[in-house]
Enzyme design. Structure first.
Site, mmCIF file in Angstrom:
data_model
loop_
_atom_site.group_PDB
_atom_site.id
_atom_site.type_symbol
_atom_site.label_atom_id
_atom_site.label_comp_id
_atom_site.label_asym_id
_atom_site.label_seq_id
_atom_site.Cartn_x
_atom_site.Cartn_y
_atom_site.Cartn_z
ATOM 1 N N GLY A 52 -1.736 3.349 -0.611
ATOM 2 C CA GLY A 52 -1.854 2.430 -1.747
ATOM 3 C C GLY A 52 -0.519 2.471 -2.481
ATOM 4 O O GLY A 52 -0.033 3.557 -2.833
ATOM 5 N N ALA A 53 0.047 1.272 -2.708
ATOM 6 C CA ALA A 53 1.441 1.183 -3.171
ATOM 7 C C ALA A 53 1.756 2.049 -4.406
ATOM 8 O O ALA A 53 2.669 2.886 -4.367
ATOM 9 C CB ALA A 53 1.803 -0.281 -3.397
ATOM 10 N N ARG A 94 7.536 5.209 4.569
ATOM 11 C CA ARG A 94 6.840 3.955 4.877
ATOM 12 C C ARG A 94 7.684 2.791 4.351
ATOM 13 O O ARG A 94 8.234 2.881 3.253
ATOM 14 C CB ARG A 94 5.432 3.915 4.236
ATOM 15 C CG ARG A 94 4.466 4.942 4.827
ATOM 16 C CD ARG A 94 3.037 4.698 4.350
ATOM 17 N NE ARG A 94 2.425 3.542 5.015
ATOM 18 C CZ ARG A 94 1.247 3.037 4.647
ATOM 19 N NH1 ARG A 94 0.581 3.547 3.622
ATOM 20 N NH2 ARG A 94 0.738 2.000 5.293
ATOM 21 N N GLN A 199 -9.899 1.330 5.276
ATOM 22 C CA GLN A 199 -9.778 1.621 3.835
ATOM 23 C C GLN A 199 -10.919 0.984 3.049
ATOM 24 O O GLN A 199 -11.319 1.485 2.001
ATOM 25 C CB GLN A 199 -8.431 1.091 3.291
ATOM 26 C CG GLN A 199 -7.207 1.865 3.730
ATOM 27 C CD GLN A 199 -6.580 1.254 4.964
ATOM 28 O OE1 GLN A 199 -7.239 0.598 5.762
ATOM 29 N NE2 GLN A 199 -5.291 1.468 5.142
ATOM 30 N N ASP A 240 1.403 -4.976 -1.750
ATOM 31 C CA ASP A 240 2.394 -3.930 -1.451
ATOM 32 C C ASP A 240 3.803 -4.366 -1.810
ATOM 33 O O ASP A 240 4.659 -3.535 -2.101
ATOM 34 C CB ASP A 240 2.320 -3.549 0.026
ATOM 35 C CG ASP A 240 1.030 -2.782 0.290
ATOM 36 O OD1 ASP A 240 0.010 -3.434 0.577
ATOM 37 O OD2 ASP A 240 1.043 -1.548 0.134
ATOM 38 N N LYS A 251 -2.430 -5.559 2.834
ATOM 39 C CA LYS A 251 -3.088 -5.054 4.049
ATOM 40 C C LYS A 251 -3.403 -6.170 5.040
ATOM 41 O O LYS A 251 -3.829 -7.260 4.652
ATOM 42 C CB LYS A 251 -4.360 -4.313 3.626
ATOM 43 C CG LYS A 251 -5.183 -3.696 4.735
ATOM 44 C CD LYS A 251 -4.380 -2.803 5.651
ATOM 45 C CE LYS A 251 -3.640 -1.690 4.935
ATOM 46 N NZ LYS A 251 -2.603 -1.064 5.785
HETATM 47 O O1 MRU Z 1 -1.771 1.120 4.322
HETATM 48 P P1 MRU Z 1 -2.245 1.275 2.900
HETATM 49 O O2 MRU Z 1 -3.643 1.827 2.824
HETATM 50 O O3 MRU Z 1 -1.261 2.052 2.061
HETATM 51 O O4 MRU Z 1 -2.293 -0.201 2.330
HETATM 52 C C1 MRU Z 1 -2.691 -0.383 0.999
HETATM 53 C C2 MRU Z 1 -2.800 -1.787 0.568
HETATM 54 O O5 MRU Z 1 -2.493 -2.706 1.298
HETATM 55 C C3 MRU Z 1 -3.225 -2.018 -0.860
HETATM 56 O O6 MRU Z 1 -3.958 -3.196 -0.981
HETATM 57 C C4 MRU Z 1 -1.977 -2.120 -1.745
HETATM 58 O O7 MRU Z 1 -1.123 -1.027 -1.528
HETATM 59 C C5 MRU Z 1 -2.321 -2.198 -3.197
HETATM 60 S S1 MRU Z 1 -2.942 -0.642 -3.846
HETATM 61 C C6 MRU Z 1 -3.189 -0.893 -5.521
#
Ligand code: MRU
EC number: 5.3.1.23
Length: 348
Positions: A52-53, A94, A199, A240, A251
């Site tokens: 999550g960002a 990442r 997720q 993200d 995602k």
């Molecule tokens: O691969 P992830 O689980 O890190 O991807 C997360 C997402 O795509 C979330 O929607 C995004 O980071 C927003 S979190 C507030």
């Protein structure tokens, strides 16, 4: 009647270590692990123990604060060099979520004017703590704005997890649901499971259920049918990275939902803090999309569900063009019909 929220926190600064909710073990096991080194932090980000960002950015900032405790340096110049090297290392974990680079830059820049090693150490730790505290306040504001877009009893679809555990607290796309619970406003959420890392089912369904939100889990392939048969009123997702023109990486599966929203003539909302905007890039074409291991698709747990040696394409994110986004909800306000001009107007 109002309810007091007790949402899970994913990351806590403990001076000599970082306490991290291991998101890979959810929903079956709620376990906080201890990160002691920079390598621990890098590994935790790469293996999605934290994801999550905003949560990635916060953890990385604490990673720098942790690492400097073992610096064997005599001058402030040597200190800055080491911090820069650590920043570069964490930045390699990442590629897509810009909050990682934003938080690392912020911490490194906080010591630009430091004249002693002790001062620099204090500044780094202070900045990391500040980033987390600001994110919590930011998420509450986003949730408040987002809630103003929904009506009582609305049925809202989401994907992935943009919740409390993906941020400092409250979340972005999930913040309105948590806050609706606090204010006793009934909303119904449909969570897409979010293949391949799940997720949606492992994290969002768990987090919303814990806070008492009415949540129904569906597989990603059920989205169109569910919008039609369950009368979905809106879709809300996190982000993200958002380019200057509003194109949004989130995602994998998000772009498909945006196209469905258009086809069904329902609003498609993105909820994200200012730190998720990358105004240095003109459009989504410049957003690096992470590709993850084939095993995420060929296996479910340890069970192989695809033939040996099958070729696999596993992009972790997709980019939704801004023309499909009804509004981006930020802590500074709601950006309707996102474009270079409307984004500038709200964020400045
Ligand atoms: O691969 P992830 O689980 O890190 O991807 C997360 C997402 O795509 C979330 O929607 C995004 O980071 C927003 S979190 C507030």
């Amino acid at each position: 009647m109002t309810h007091t929220l007790t949402l899970p926190r994913s990351v806590e600064w403990k001076e000599t270590f970082i306490s991290l909710l291991d998101q890979q073990l959810l929903p079956n096991t709620v376990e906080y692990i201890k990160l002691h080194t920079l390598q621990d932090v890098w590994d935790a980000i790469v293996t999605l123990k934290v994801r999550g960002a905003p949560a990635i950015g916060i953890t990385a900032a604490f990673g720098l604060a942790l690492s400097l405790q073992n610096y064997d340096v005599q001058t402030i110049e040597e200190f800055k060099k080491k911090l820069h090297a650590d920043k570069e290392f964490l930045a390699s974990s990442r590629p897509t979520a810009v909050n990682l680079f934003w938080a690392l830059e912020r911490v490194v820049n906080s010591i630009n004017n430091a004249i002693s090693i002790n001062e620099a150490k204090t500044l780094v730790i202070h900045e990391a703590i500040q980033i987390q505290a600001e994110d919590e306040a930011t998420c509450y504001r986003i949730g408040d704005y987002a809630l103003s877009l929904f009506n009582k009893h609305d049925r809202v679809m989401t994907i992935c997890n943009a919740g409390s555990i993906a941020t400092a607290y409250y979340g972005t796309a999930l913040a309105p649901f948590h806050i609706s619970k606090e204010r006793d406003i009934p909303l119904k959420v449909f969570a897409c499971e979010t293949r391949p890392v799940l997720q949606g089912s492992r994290l969002t369904a768990w987090e919303l259920q814990k806070s008492g939100v009415d949540v129904t889990l569906i597989t990603d392939s059920m989205a169109a049918h569910t919008i039609k048969t369950k009368g979905i009123n809106a879709i809300i997702v996190g982000a993200d990275r958002i380019a200057a023109n509003g194109d949004t990486a989130n995602k994998i599966g998000t772009y498909g939902l945006a196209l469905l929203a258009k086809a069904f003539n329902i609003p498609f909302y993105v909820a994200a803090p200012k730190s998720t905007f990358d105004l240095s890039i003109a459009s989504g074409a410049e957003i690096p999309i992470e590709e993850r291991s084939a095993k995420e698709i060929t296996h479910i747990g340890d069970v192989q569900v695809a033939p040996d040696n099958i070729s696999v394409y596993n992009p972790a994110f997709d980019v939704t063009p801004s023309e499909f986004i009804t509004a981006i909800i930020t802590e500074h306000g709601i950006i309707h019909s996102p474009s270079v001009d409307t984004i500038k107007l709200v964020l400045n």
